[in-house]
Design a protein around this motif. Structure first.
Motif, PDB file in Angstrom:
ATOM      1  N   PHE A   4     -12.394  43.184  11.911  1.00 54.30           N
ATOM      2  CA  PHE A   4     -13.573  43.144  11.060  1.00 54.30           C
ATOM      3  C   PHE A   4     -14.453  41.992  11.498  1.00 54.30           C
ATOM      4  CE2 PHE A   4     -10.621  40.232   9.117  1.00 54.30           C
ATOM      5  CZ  PHE A   4     -11.412  39.177   8.707  1.00 54.30           C
ATOM      6  N   ALA A   5     -15.678  42.018  11.022  1.00 60.60           N
ATOM      7  CA  ALA A   5     -16.595  40.894  11.194  1.00 60.60           C
ATOM      8  C   ALA A   5     -17.044  40.492   9.801  1.00 60.60           C
ATOM      9  CB  ALA A   5     -17.797  41.304  12.045  1.00 60.60           C
ATOM     10  N   LYS A   6     -17.379  39.234   9.639  1.00 57.23           N
ATOM     11  CA  LYS A   6     -17.884  38.764   8.356  1.00 57.23           C
ATOM     12  C   LYS A   6     -19.227  38.092   8.612  1.00 57.23           C
ATOM     13  CE  LYS A   6     -16.698  36.267   4.171  1.00 57.23           C
ATOM     14  NZ  LYS A   6     -15.695  35.497   3.460  1.00 57.23           N
ATOM     15  N   TYR A   7     -20.259  38.597   7.961  1.00 59.37           N
ATOM     16  CA  TYR A   7     -21.617  38.098   8.144  1.00 59.37           C
ATOM     17  C   TYR A   7     -22.182  37.637   6.809  1.00 59.37           C
ATOM     18  CZ  TYR A   7     -22.348  39.675  12.960  1.00 59.37           C
ATOM     19  OH  TYR A   7     -22.303  39.823  14.328  1.00 59.37           O
ATOM     20  N   GLU A   8     -23.131  36.724   6.889  1.00 59.73           N
ATOM     21  CA  GLU A   8     -23.823  36.201   5.707  1.00 59.73           C
ATOM     22  C   GLU A   8     -25.305  36.435   5.896  1.00 59.73           C
ATOM     23  OE1 GLU A   8     -26.279  33.455   3.563  1.00 59.73           O
ATOM     24  OE2 GLU A   8     -25.884  33.185   5.659  1.00 59.73           O
ATOM     25  N   GLY A   9     -25.949  36.928   4.852  1.00 59.93           N
ATOM     26  CA  GLY A   9     -27.392  37.144   4.891  1.00 59.93           C
ATOM     27  C   GLY A   9     -28.023  36.701   3.594  1.00 59.93           C
ATOM     28  N   ALA A  10     -28.842  35.660   3.653  1.00 65.10           N
ATOM     29  CA  ALA A  10     -29.597  35.165   2.494  1.00 65.10           C
ATOM     30  C   ALA A  10     -28.698  34.909   1.287  1.00 65.10           C
ATOM     31  CB  ALA A  10     -30.733  36.117   2.140  1.00 65.10           C
ATOM     32  N   GLY A  11     -27.523  34.337   1.530  1.00 66.93           N
ATOM     33  CA  GLY A  11     -26.649  33.946   0.433  1.00 66.93           C
ATOM     34  C   GLY A  11     -25.570  34.947   0.071  1.00 66.93           C
ATOM     35  N   ASN A  12     -25.644  36.165   0.590  1.00 67.51           N
ATOM     36  CA  ASN A  12     -24.599  37.159   0.351  1.00 67.51           C
ATOM     37  C   ASN A  12     -23.752  37.299   1.603  1.00 67.51           C
ATOM     38  OD1 ASN A  12     -27.170  38.752  -1.272  1.00 67.51           O
ATOM     39  ND2 ASN A  12     -25.320  38.228  -2.386  1.00 67.51           N
ATOM     40  N   ASP A  13     -22.438  37.470   1.421  1.00 65.66           N
ATOM     41  CA  ASP A  13     -21.575  37.671   2.582  1.00 65.66           C
ATOM     42  C   ASP A  13     -20.922  39.043   2.511  1.00 65.66           C
ATOM     43  OD1 ASP A  13     -20.012  36.856   0.424  1.00 65.66           O
ATOM     44  OD2 ASP A  13     -18.585  35.783   1.653  1.00 65.66           O
TER      45      ASP A  13
END
Length: 82
Positions: A3-12
């Protein structure tokens, strides 16, 4: 499971790339993966899937395992990933 874990504008988000195959997790498994105390921890899970009409499609799930209609921050993370 890769899996990958990404964060965008405060949400992960947990991203699962299933374009080359793999099992789609069920609601209970999604909730366990998103649990911040006993799982990977995230605001949601995004499946990146093959598409007949485009390069890929995505399915978004909330942290409780329910289906989400849309999430701009998740779409941003998927765009960066692919």
């Amino acid at each position: 499971m890769r899996f990958a874990k990404y964060e965008g504008a405060g949400n992960d988000f947990i991203l699962l790339d299933l374009r080359n195959g793999g099992a789609t997790p069920q609601s209970a498994e999604i909730a366990r993966l998103c649990d911040r105390h006993f799982g990977i921890g995230s605001d949601g899970l995004v499946l990146i899937l093959p598409s007949d009409r485009a390069d890929f499609k995505m399915d978004i799930y909330n942290s409780d395992g329910s289906r989400a209609k849309m999430c701009g921050n998740a779409a941003r993370c998927v765009a960066k990933y692919v």
